[in-house]
Motif scaffolding. Structure first.
Motif, PDB file in Angstrom:
ATOM      1  N   LEU A  66      43.253  46.557  41.757  1.00 36.37           N
ATOM      2  CA  LEU A  66      43.337  45.338  41.141  1.00 36.37           C
ATOM      3  C   LEU A  66      41.812  44.663  40.488  1.00 36.37           C
ATOM      4  O   LEU A  66      41.416  43.958  41.470  1.00 36.37           O
ATOM      5  CB  LEU A  66      44.208  44.676  41.514  1.00 36.37           C
ATOM      6  CG  LEU A  66      44.407  43.094  40.529  1.00 36.37           C
ATOM      7  CD1 LEU A  66      46.121  44.374  39.258  1.00 36.37           C
ATOM      8  CD2 LEU A  66      45.877  42.746  41.981  1.00 36.37           C
ATOM      9  N   VAL A  67      41.156  44.723  39.368  1.00 41.71           N
ATOM     10  CA  VAL A  67      39.903  43.709  38.808  1.00 41.71           C
ATOM     11  C   VAL A  67      40.273  43.412  37.542  1.00 41.71           C
ATOM     12  O   VAL A  67      41.705  42.705  36.975  1.00 41.71           O
ATOM     13  CB  VAL A  67      39.043  45.181  38.400  1.00 41.71           C
ATOM     14  CG1 VAL A  67      38.632  46.492  39.362  1.00 41.71           C
ATOM     15  CG2 VAL A  67      39.661  45.640  36.871  1.00 41.71           C
ATOM     16  N   GLY A  68      39.540  42.287  37.441  1.00 36.77           N
ATOM     17  CA  GLY A  68      39.268  40.853  36.816  1.00 36.77           C
ATOM     18  C   GLY A  68      37.841  39.897  37.399  1.00 36.77           C
ATOM     19  O   GLY A  68      38.042  39.694  38.255  1.00 36.77           O
ATOM     20  N   PRO A  69      37.920  39.114  35.947  1.00 36.95           N
ATOM     21  CA  PRO A  69      37.704  38.149  36.622  1.00 36.95           C
ATOM     22  C   PRO A  69      37.676  36.993  37.437  1.00 36.95           C
ATOM     23  O   PRO A  69      39.011  37.166  37.424  1.00 36.95           O
ATOM     24  CB  PRO A  69      37.218  37.395  34.673  1.00 36.95           C
ATOM     25  CG  PRO A  69      38.157  37.980  34.447  1.00 36.95           C
ATOM     26  CD  PRO A  69      38.322  39.550  34.391  1.00 36.95           C
ATOM     27  N   SER A  70      37.540  35.771  38.061  1.00 38.37           N
ATOM     28  CA  SER A  70      37.659  35.159  38.278  1.00 38.37           C
ATOM     29  C   SER A  70      38.512  33.876  37.659  1.00 38.37           C
ATOM     30  O   SER A  70      38.599  33.896  36.725  1.00 38.37           O
ATOM     31  CB  SER A  70      36.969  33.603  39.253  1.00 38.37           C
ATOM     32  OG  SER A  70      36.224  34.346  40.191  1.00 38.37           O
ATOM     33  N   GLY A  71      40.305  34.090  38.013  1.00 37.27           N
ATOM     34  CA  GLY A  71      41.307  33.288  37.098  1.00 37.27           C
ATOM     35  C   GLY A  71      41.985  34.005  37.041  1.00 37.27           C
ATOM     36  O   GLY A  71      43.040  33.848  36.186  1.00 37.27           O
ATOM     37  N   ALA A  72      41.684  35.473  37.102  1.00 32.84           N
ATOM     38  CA  ALA A  72      42.724  36.064  36.262  1.00 32.84           C
ATOM     39  C   ALA A  72      43.758  36.550  36.171  1.00 32.84           C
ATOM     40  O   ALA A  72      44.948  36.831  35.724  1.00 32.84           O
ATOM     41  CB  ALA A  72      41.686  37.799  35.842  1.00 32.84           C
ATOM     42  N   GLY A  73      44.057  35.875  37.480  1.00 36.38           N
ATOM     43  CA  GLY A  73      45.371  36.316  38.229  1.00 36.38           C
ATOM     44  C   GLY A  73      46.081  37.064  39.360  1.00 36.38           C
ATOM     45  O   GLY A  73      46.665  37.265  40.332  1.00 36.38           O
TER      46      GLY A  73
END
Length: 226
Positions: free
Chosen positions: A32-39
């Motif tokens: 699971l990846v994504g920027p800070s605050g992505a969920g």
């Protein structure tokens, strides 16, 4: 089988997750990846029943986990191992005692605890550190201890939340290989990480979140959430 169906989570007027749906098959390794605050953190809290969705549901083996009664949640959580970035080890307990602690609380007899703990310490290559305290360990050894503790109830599902965030490249490789080994033994692994090199090296399924939505879901993928 883990099925996430139309999960939306509101915190007041803020929408942390927006109609998120995906399935994790038995023995799968998912990143699971994504920027800070992505969920990502919100999703992990939902898996652990620390939060409930505003809409949607998560089912594991056909059971909606958010319909569990409070009394049953601790038993459900024993099916899930969790590894955190900051280890969360008890500083006044040895490696053995940190791993054994949850088994002791659950009431298992001492002989079974010893057998289980030593088996797990062998798995993470820490038998020789059983009597060491956290302050005597390297960063990689601390994280391997945390992973061992997460495995004490033989969970079918392991969540690793930024497990290499505080480690140098050599220790990152050690933890990466250990997670692959655990997965090869049949445990579902969900890894949340910002470590691009680790994601690219693993070559596993990558689910990318951005602003609470899934923007990409690819098998054997590289790090990319844009």
């Amino acid at each position: 089988m883990i099925i996430v169906e139309g999960i939306t989570k509101h915190y007041g007027s803020r929408k942390a997750l927006d109609n998120v749906s995906f399935t994790i098959k038995p023995k799968e390794f998912v990143i699971l990846v994504g920027p800070s605050g992505a969920g990502k953190t919100t999703l992990i809290k939902l898996f652990l029943c620390e939060e409930k969705p505003t809409f949607g549901r998560i089912t594991i083996d056909g059971k909606d986990i958010h319909l569990l009664k409070d009394i049953h949640i601790p038993y459900y959580r024993r099916q899930i191992g969790v590894v955190w970035q900051d280890f969360k080890l008890l500083p006044n307990k040895t490696v053995y005692e940190n791993v054994a602690f949850a088994l002791e609380v659950s009431g298992k007899p001492d002989d079974k605890i010893k057998k289980e703990v030593m088996k797990i310490l062998d798995l993470v290559s820490l038998r020789d550190k059983a009597d060491s305290f956290p302050h005597e360990l390297s960063g990689g050894e601390l994280q391997r201890t945390a992973i061992a503790r997460a495995l004490v109830f033989n969970p079918r599902f392991l969540i690793a939340d930024e497990p290499t965030g505080n480690l140098d490249p050599q220790n990152v490789n050690e933890i990466m290989n250990l997670l692959l080994k655990i997965n090869s033994l049949g445990t579902i692994v969900l890894l949340a990480t910002h470590n691009r090199d680790m994601v690219d090296a693993l070559g596993k399924r990558v689910i990318s979140l951005d602003k609470g939505k899934i923007v990409r879901d690819r098998k054997r993928a590289k790090y990319d959430y844009r």
